[in-house]
Structure formats: structure tokens, C-alpha cells
Design a protein around this motif. Structure first.
Motif, short mmCIF file in Angstrom:
data_model
loop_
_atom_site.label_atom_id
_atom_site.label_comp_id
_atom_site.label_asym_id
_atom_site.label_seq_id
_atom_site.Cartn_x
_atom_site.Cartn_y
_atom_site.Cartn_z
N VAL A 42 0.85 -1.18 0.00
CA VAL A 42 0.00 0.00 0.00
C VAL A 42 0.88 1.23 0.00
O VAL A 42 1.75 1.37 0.85
CB VAL A 42 -0.91 0.01 1.24
CG1 VAL A 42 -1.77 1.27 1.26
CG2 VAL A 42 -1.79 -1.24 1.26
N ALA A 43 0.66 2.13 -0.95
CA ALA A 43 1.46 3.34 -1.06
C ALA A 43 0.67 4.52 -0.53
O ALA A 43 -0.43 4.78 -1.00
CB ALA A 43 1.86 3.58 -2.51
N LEU A 44 1.23 5.23 0.43
CA LEU A 44 0.57 6.43 0.95
C LEU A 44 0.82 7.58 -0.01
O LEU A 44 1.93 7.78 -0.49
CB LEU A 44 1.12 6.78 2.33
CG LEU A 44 0.87 5.75 3.43
CD1 LEU A 44 1.49 6.24 4.72
CD2 LEU A 44 -0.61 5.50 3.61
N ALA A 45 -0.23 8.34 -0.28
CA ALA A 45 -0.10 9.43 -1.23
C ALA A 45 0.19 10.77 -0.55
O ALA A 45 0.63 11.69 -1.19
CB ALA A 45 -1.38 9.55 -2.06
N GLN A 46 -0.02 10.85 0.75
CA GLN A 46 0.16 12.13 1.44
C GLN A 46 1.56 12.26 2.01
O GLN A 46 2.06 11.37 2.68
CB GLN A 46 -0.87 12.29 2.54
CG GLN A 46 -0.70 13.59 3.32
CD GLN A 46 -1.98 14.02 3.96
OE1 GLN A 46 -3.04 13.80 3.41
NE2 GLN A 46 -1.90 14.64 5.11
N THR A 47 2.19 13.37 1.73
CA THR A 47 3.54 13.60 2.22
C THR A 47 3.57 13.61 3.74
O THR A 47 2.73 14.23 4.38
CB THR A 47 4.06 14.95 1.70
OG1 THR A 47 4.00 14.94 0.28
CG2 THR A 47 5.48 15.19 2.17
N GLY A 48 4.52 12.87 4.29
CA GLY A 48 4.70 12.86 5.73
C GLY A 48 3.77 11.93 6.47
O GLY A 48 3.81 11.85 7.68
N ALA A 49 2.93 11.19 5.75
CA ALA A 49 1.99 10.30 6.42
C ALA A 49 2.66 9.06 6.96
O ALA A 49 2.19 8.46 7.91
CB ALA A 49 0.87 9.90 5.46
N ALA A 184 -1.86 1.28 8.79
CA ALA A 184 -1.57 1.49 10.21
C ALA A 184 -0.12 1.09 10.53
O ALA A 184 0.58 1.79 11.28
CB ALA A 184 -2.54 0.69 11.07
N GLN A 185 0.33 -0.02 9.96
CA GLN A 185 1.71 -0.45 10.19
C GLN A 185 2.69 0.54 9.60
O GLN A 185 3.73 0.84 10.20
CB GLN A 185 1.93 -1.83 9.58
CG GLN A 185 1.15 -2.94 10.28
CD GLN A 185 1.49 -4.31 9.73
OE1 GLN A 185 2.66 -4.68 9.64
NE2 GLN A 185 0.47 -5.07 9.36
N GLN A 186 2.38 1.06 8.41
CA GLN A 186 3.26 2.03 7.77
C GLN A 186 3.34 3.33 8.57
O GLN A 186 4.35 4.04 8.53
CB GLN A 186 2.79 2.31 6.35
CG GLN A 186 2.89 1.10 5.43
CD GLN A 186 2.27 1.36 4.08
OE1 GLN A 186 2.48 2.41 3.47
NE2 GLN A 186 1.50 0.41 3.59
N LEU A 187 2.28 3.64 9.28
CA LEU A 187 2.27 4.84 10.10
C LEU A 187 3.06 4.66 11.40
O LEU A 187 3.27 5.62 12.14
CB LEU A 187 0.83 5.23 10.43
CG LEU A 187 -0.01 5.75 9.26
CD1 LEU A 187 -1.48 5.84 9.66
CD2 LEU A 187 0.50 7.12 8.81
N GLY A 188 3.48 3.43 11.66
CA GLY A 188 4.31 3.17 12.83
C GLY A 188 3.66 2.39 13.94
O GLY A 188 4.25 2.24 15.02
N TRP A 189 2.44 1.89 13.72
CA TRP A 189 1.75 1.10 14.74
C TRP A 189 1.72 -0.37 14.34
O TRP A 189 1.00 -0.76 13.41
CB TRP A 189 0.32 1.60 14.94
CG TRP A 189 0.23 2.77 15.86
CD1 TRP A 189 0.08 2.74 17.21
CD2 TRP A 189 0.30 4.16 15.51
NE1 TRP A 189 0.04 4.02 17.73
CE2 TRP A 189 0.17 4.91 16.70
CE3 TRP A 189 0.45 4.84 14.30
CZ2 TRP A 189 0.18 6.30 16.72
CZ3 TRP A 189 0.47 6.22 14.30
CH2 TRP A 189 0.34 6.93 15.51
N PRO A 190 2.48 -1.22 15.01
CA PRO A 190 2.43 -2.66 14.71
C PRO A 190 1.09 -3.24 15.14
O PRO A 190 0.37 -2.63 15.95
CB PRO A 190 3.58 -3.23 15.53
CG PRO A 190 3.72 -2.28 16.68
CD PRO A 190 3.40 -0.92 16.14
#
Length: 256
Positions: A42-49, A184-190
Motif C-alpha cells: 500500500v502506497a501512501l499518497a500524502q507527504t509525511g503520512a 496502520a503499520q506504515q504509520l508506525g503502529w504494529p
């Protein structure tokens, strides 16, 4: 009596009418799809997300087989899913959300609202799935207390809902839910520090998402969710293209 009563006793017809009407008006959801493999990145499109996309967790439960959309089962989805066509507005008094745009494994464009929280004690992230006929706005209403207390939330939207393209099906919605957990994992929450929650249809998504990732989570909250779609349909259960057998999964759930 017309076509309704042909070959049916009048008293039986009277008993059947409410059940079929209840089925046609039920605010439920269904999904369809093939036996797909692990979720794509999954690729996040928002910078800094979030930084870099990691490998997504494969589905631990098999997806339902595709339904024949030309038959009554496929048509039943028109009576089951009731998407709101717009995302709505955040609940009054809440801080601004980040809008994250990403893509599911089958190429489905998806989006989520994200509030990073204001706590510094490594709080869990709540991933909340709204109900049928809902959208982002409904999710903010249910999570307003968490947000006010400084807890982070991720509020995903699904195919066909909130202005997103696509048509809801059980398999498709389950893929959308897993894509949200990957974000959620990419945002830093395992998974071990993620709370999975949902209301009504969203409760079904939350429960299936929990099992689809092997019941690895901080906890789960399932609110006002139906036992299964066939159960909700009553005598019209044979019309249901999708199942969402929540009662069966609940009996197997060990996560608090």
C-alpha cells in the motif's frame, strides 16, 4: 391474490411478506471476489503520512468465491449495501485530519482520515470501521471521545463509500479492511499496538480483519453487529450473495 399468493396458502403468504420486506430494507453489506493472494504493498499518497511501504500481512481466512452477478444472488447486493456518496465533515470541535490516499491489492483506490494523537506514552492506534450507510463523518462521531483524550485514530473508507469508486462485496470490503491495517503499520503502529473497532457493518469488517491477520492486535471492539447476512435475511437467506458469518468467528476469537 396475484403472483405473490400463487401456490402459497394465504396465511403463509402473510408470514412471508414481512420477512422479505425486512430483507429488502436491511441495512447490511455483502462482498464478492476471487481467492486473491496476499495484499499488495500500500502506497501512501500524502507527504509525511508514513515512511516506506512494508510487506502486508496475508489473509489468514479464505475469501468467499465470486458470485454470479447476473443471478439473484448478485442482485441482492443492491438491497444490502447503502453507501453514502460523500465523505461528510468531521464531528464539530475535532482537530483537522490528514487525508491518506492509497491503493488496495486489486488496484482499488482507497482513502482514510488520520489523527496522529497528542499523547506521548506510545498509545495504541484505533482503526475504526463505520457502518452501512455511513462515511468518514460517522467514524469521527464514534471516535470523538478517543480523539478528545489524545488517542490516535485511523478512519478508513471502503470501495463505493464516501465518494470512492467501486462496488461493495464481502471479499472486496475485507481486502479494503486489510489495506487499512497495512497503512496502520506504515504509520508506525504494529498489530500488537493496534485496536480494531467497528459498528454494524463496520463491526463485521473489524471482526473479519482481526481474523484475516491471524488475531494479532491489542484488542477489538465489535458494536451492534449482526450474526450473519443470511440470518438477517430470514426466509430470503438463499438470496444472499455474501455471508459475513460473524457469529462463527466470534466463537473463535481469543483477543480481548
Amino acid at each position: 391474490m396475484g403472483a405473490w399468493g400463487q401456490g402459497v396458502r394465504p396465511d403463509a403468504a402473510r408470514r412471508l411478506r414481512p420477512a422479505v420486506i425486512a430483507f429488502l430494507g436491511a441495512g447490511l453489506i455483502t462482498l464478492v471476489g476471487g481467492a486473491l493472494g496476499p495484499l499488495a504493498t500500500v502506497a501512501l499518497a500524502q507527504t509525511g503520512a508514513g515512511a516506506g511501504a512494508g510487506a502486508a500481512t496475508p489473509l489468514a481466512q479464505p475469501l468467499p468465491p465470486p458470485a454470479d452477478e447476473g443471478r439473484c444472488c448478485g442482485i441482492s447486493r443492491r438491497f444490502v449495501y447503502h453507501p453514502k456518496p460523500t465523505p461528510g465533515q468531521p464531528w464539530p470541535g475535532l482537530p483537522p485530519f490528514q487525508t491518506l490516499r492509497y491503493t488496495g491489492t486489486d488496484g482499488q483506490p482507497l482513502a482514510a482520515w488520520f489523527w496522529p494523537g497528542s499523547r506521548s506514552d506510545n498509545p495504541p492506534l484505533t482503526v475504526f470501521f463505520h457502518g452501512n450507510a455511513g462515511n468518514f463523518e460517522d467514524s469521527t462521531r464514534y471516535t470523538a471521545g478517543l480523539i478528545a483524550a489524545g488517542y490516535p485514530v485511523l478512519l478508513p473508507e471502503y470501495r463505493g463509500y464516501g465518494g470512492l469508486p467501486g462496488t461493495p462485496t464481502e471479499a472486496g470490503l475485507r481486502l479494503d479492511a486489510q489495506a487499512a491495517l497495512s497503512v496502520a503499520q506504515q504509520l508506525g503502529w504494529p498489530p500488537e499496538n493496534t485496536l480494531i473497532a467497528g459498528h454494524s457493518l463496520g463491526g463485521a469488517l473489524a471482526l473479519h480483519a482481526l481474523h484475516d491477520q491471524g488475531q494479532i492486535a491489542r484488542g477489538a471492539t465489535i458494536m451492534s453487529t449482526f450474526t450473519s447476512l443470511p440470518d438477517m435475511a430470514g426466509v430470503a437467506r438463499w438470496l444472499m450473495a455474501d455471508r459475513f458469518d460473524n457469529l462463527s468467528l466470534a466463537a473463535k476469537t481469543v483477543i480481548p
